[in-house]
Design an enzyme around this catalytic site. Structure first.
Site, PDB file in Angstrom:
ATOM      1  N   GLN A   1       0.803  -1.214   0.000  1.00  0.00           N
ATOM      2  CA  GLN A   1       0.000   0.000   0.000  1.00  0.00           C
ATOM      3  C   GLN A   1       0.844   1.276   0.000  1.00  0.00           C
ATOM      4  O   GLN A   1       0.335   2.344  -0.283  1.00  0.00           O
ATOM      5  CB  GLN A   1      -0.956  -0.016   1.196  1.00  0.00           C
ATOM      6  CG  GLN A   1      -1.969  -1.154   1.087  1.00  0.00           C
ATOM      7  CD  GLN A   1      -2.885  -1.241   2.291  1.00  0.00           C
ATOM      8  OE1 GLN A   1      -2.618  -1.981   3.223  1.00  0.00           O
ATOM      9  NE2 GLN A   1      -3.969  -0.477   2.280  1.00  0.00           N
TER      10      GLN A   1
ATOM     11  N   HIS B   1       1.040  -9.088   4.458  1.00  0.00           N
ATOM     12  CA  HIS B   1      -0.101  -8.177   4.554  1.00  0.00           C
ATOM     13  C   HIS B   1      -0.764  -8.081   3.173  1.00  0.00           C
ATOM     14  O   HIS B   1      -0.428  -7.234   2.353  1.00  0.00           O
ATOM     15  CB  HIS B   1       0.339  -6.791   5.031  1.00  0.00           C
ATOM     16  CG  HIS B   1      -0.804  -5.917   5.452  1.00  0.00           C
ATOM     17  ND1 HIS B   1      -0.852  -5.283   6.675  1.00  0.00           N
ATOM     18  CD2 HIS B   1      -1.957  -5.588   4.826  1.00  0.00           C
ATOM     19  CE1 HIS B   1      -1.996  -4.585   6.765  1.00  0.00           C
ATOM     20  NE2 HIS B   1      -2.669  -4.756   5.634  1.00  0.00           N
TER      21      HIS B   1
ATOM     22  N   ASN C   1      -1.695 -10.964   8.212  1.00  0.00           N
ATOM     23  CA  ASN C   1      -2.635  -9.887   8.505  1.00  0.00           C
ATOM     24  C   ASN C   1      -4.059 -10.364   8.219  1.00  0.00           C
ATOM     25  O   ASN C   1      -4.365 -10.807   7.113  1.00  0.00           O
ATOM     26  CB  ASN C   1      -2.335  -8.673   7.623  1.00  0.00           C
ATOM     27  CG  ASN C   1      -3.266  -7.506   7.925  1.00  0.00           C
ATOM     28  OD1 ASN C   1      -3.217  -6.944   9.022  1.00  0.00           O
ATOM     29  ND2 ASN C   1      -4.130  -7.158   6.987  1.00  0.00           N
ATOM     30  N   GLU C   2      -4.886 -10.290   9.223  1.00  0.00           N
ATOM     31  CA  GLU C   2      -6.327 -10.563   9.065  1.00  0.00           C
ATOM     32  C   GLU C   2      -6.641 -11.872   8.345  1.00  0.00           C
ATOM     33  O   GLU C   2      -7.324 -11.886   7.323  1.00  0.00           O
ATOM     34  CB  GLU C   2      -7.008  -9.387   8.359  1.00  0.00           C
ATOM     35  CG  GLU C   2      -6.933  -8.106   9.163  1.00  0.00           C
ATOM     36  CD  GLU C   2      -7.713  -6.930   8.574  1.00  0.00           C
ATOM     37  OE1 GLU C   2      -8.083  -7.003   7.394  1.00  0.00           O
ATOM     38  OE2 GLU C   2      -7.941  -5.959   9.304  1.00  0.00           O
TER      39      GLU C   2
HETATM   40  C1  BGC Z   1      -6.320  -3.723   6.250  1.00  0.00           C
HETATM   41  C2  BGC Z   1      -5.627  -2.578   5.539  1.00  0.00           C
HETATM   42  C3  BGC Z   1      -6.658  -1.617   4.959  1.00  0.00           C
HETATM   43  C4  BGC Z   1      -7.495  -1.094   6.098  1.00  0.00           C
HETATM   44  C5  BGC Z   1      -8.501  -0.031   5.713  1.00  0.00           C
HETATM   45  C6  BGC Z   1      -7.477  -3.278   7.108  1.00  0.00           C
HETATM   46  O1  BGC Z   1      -8.431  -4.268   7.200  1.00  0.00           O
HETATM   47  O2  BGC Z   1      -5.397  -4.459   7.004  1.00  0.00           O
HETATM   48  O3  BGC Z   1      -4.763  -3.095   4.571  1.00  0.00           O
HETATM   49  O4  BGC Z   1      -6.079  -0.598   4.221  1.00  0.00           O
HETATM   50  O5  BGC Z   1      -8.188  -2.181   6.673  1.00  0.00           O
HETATM   51  O6  BGC Z   1      -9.505  -0.528   4.900  1.00  0.00           O
END
Ligand code: BGC
Length: 422
Positions: free
Chosen positions: A17, A111, A155-156
């Site tokens: 990003q 990520h 991540n997530e």
């Molecule tokens: C993610 C980011 C994303 C952010 C805002 C998160 O769930 O980890 O990569 O930019 O949300 O939407």
């Protein structure tokens, strides 16, 4: 009121990003396909790959003491089995620069984006990914672990099920009435969508047009369990070579604001979003909480955003205290460290961000006072950056970035966040 000594306060980014030119990644491929659904391709992003010192300097100036960023697998291993030492050195420089400035690096190993080759090998549904990802993680921590304390594997990893729920709504809008548990098949899709999927599959050299499985694709129960398994394998492997590191993963979590009679529904949602992962993650050193808003839950399930409520550029309800709601709920089930690894909002009105930070921080401080094990708070995001499918039009940053010149403009909210630093 400032946070207590030892508390981590800072901001977060993710490689794809902000860094720019992530040319060996899966997203680069998808963003640059003709007719791609992405608003903008990531391109040079925020040129953070070259300008990271300037960005870290701003954090230092604001008094922040932690920076969460990610290491890009597609840079470290651009081709299957070929590791690039020069890229390891780049991340060594970033980590060292953080340390020189007394900023604790919180490192995410994956990520969102993956190397293009991984997707060609079957991506995030293929058994081989467990070994490939673990090998990459071990490679990184063996070389750079001396500069780290906190490492997030994925991540997530719980986002896939949430994506599936969102996609069900999209399919409904498209007139595809899928029953729960029913799988989407190619013949149900409109021609345009099929064409896009075919182009994607060709770009990755995957035969089945439904066979492109990126990390952020929707998940079913099986692929959800698979990602948890990948996390567990990576965590255990990292612990074997660097038992001194704190290893966890981050999760996307809503604060479930329960209306009378909504308790049962809320528990069901909480189980899907969080507690069914507990048998594995109870042994993580920390959990990264990522929260952006609340969900109001009644006896009939989740309610839409209330009429008249303020919403952010993402369409989420403006609700700064939701992060504390998640911390309190999580602390009932999980007893390790809780680290807020993302919390924030997208807006062009920085005064709304200032208020958001003031209220969110206050709510987190209340959790600390209640004795809950919260160790840090990281605002998302340090920079106005590439917001995936939405491109560059959503502004989460504490620092603005001029898209033509890459010039940085710190916002009032940056200094506001820094004012709470211990
Ligand atoms: C993610 C980011 C994303 C952010 C805002 C998160 O769930 O980890 O990569 O930019 O949300 O939407």
């Amino acid at each position: 009121m400032k946070f207590q000594k030892g508390f981590y306060l800072g901001a977060a980014t993710a490689a794809h990003q902000v860094e720019g030119n992530n040319t060996n990644s899966d997203y680069w491929v998808m963003e640059n396909l003709p007719g791609s659904a992405f608003t903008d391709p990531s391109g040079i992003a925020c040129d953070h790959y070259r300008r990271y010192k300037e960005d870290i300097d701003y954090m230092k100036k604001a008094g922040l003491n932690a920076y969460r960023f990610s290491i890009e697998w597609a840079r470290i291993e651009p081709e299957k089995g070929r590791f690039d030492e020069a890229q390891v050195e780049h991340y060594r420089d970033v980590l060292t620069y953080c340390r020189e400035n007394r900023i604790e690096p919180i490192v995410t190993l994956l990520h969102g984006t993956s190397p293009k080759w991984l997707i060609s090998e079957g991506g995030w549904k293929a058994e081989g990914t467990v070994e490939y990802f673990t090998r990459y993680c071990v490679y990184v921590v063996e070389r750079l672990g001396d500069l780290m304390h906190y490492v997030c594997t994925l991540n997530e990893y719980n986002m896939g099920l949430q994506m599936e729920a969102i996609m069900q709504k999209v399919y409904k809008k498209m007139g595809l009435n899928l029953q729960v548990g029913m799988k989407l098949t190619t013949d149900m899709l409109p021609d345009e969508k099929k064409k896009m999927l075919r182009a994607q599959a060709e770009a990755f050299g995957v035969e089945d047009i439904m066979g492109v499985h990126t990390f952020m694709s929707q998940a079913d129960e099986e692929s959800d369990a698979f990602l948890l398994h990948v996390h567990e394998a990576a965590r255990n492997a990292i612990k074997t070579v660097r038992p001194d590191l704190k290893v966890g993963a981050t999760m996307s979590l809503h604060f479930l604001d329960v209306l009378p009679g909504g308790g049962e529904q809320a528990e069901k949602i909480w189980k899907d979003e969080f507690s069914h992962y507990l048998p594995v993650i109870k042994d993580d050193d920390f959990i990264g909480v990522q929260n952006y808003t609340r969900s109001i839950v009644g006896p009939d399930g989740e309610r839409p955003v209330p009429d008249g409520a303020e919403v952010t550029q993402m369409g989420y309800e403006y609700y700064p205290e939701s992060v504390a709601g998640v911390i309190r709920r999580m602390a009932k089930d999980y007893h390790g460290e809780i680290f807020v690894t993302e919390n924030g909002l997208a807006t062009d009105d920085d005064s709304r961000r200032v208020e958001f930070i003031q209220r969110a921080v206050k709510s987190v401080q209340e959790c600390v006072e209640e004795g809950l094990p919260v160790v840090g708070y990281l605002y998302w995001s340090l920079l106005d950056n590439f917001e995936w499918q939405s491109g560059y039009c959503k502004h989460f940053g504490l620092i603005g970035v001029n898209r033509e010149t890459m010039e940085r403009t710190p916002k009032e909210s940056l200094w506001c966040l820094g004012s709470y630093a211990p």
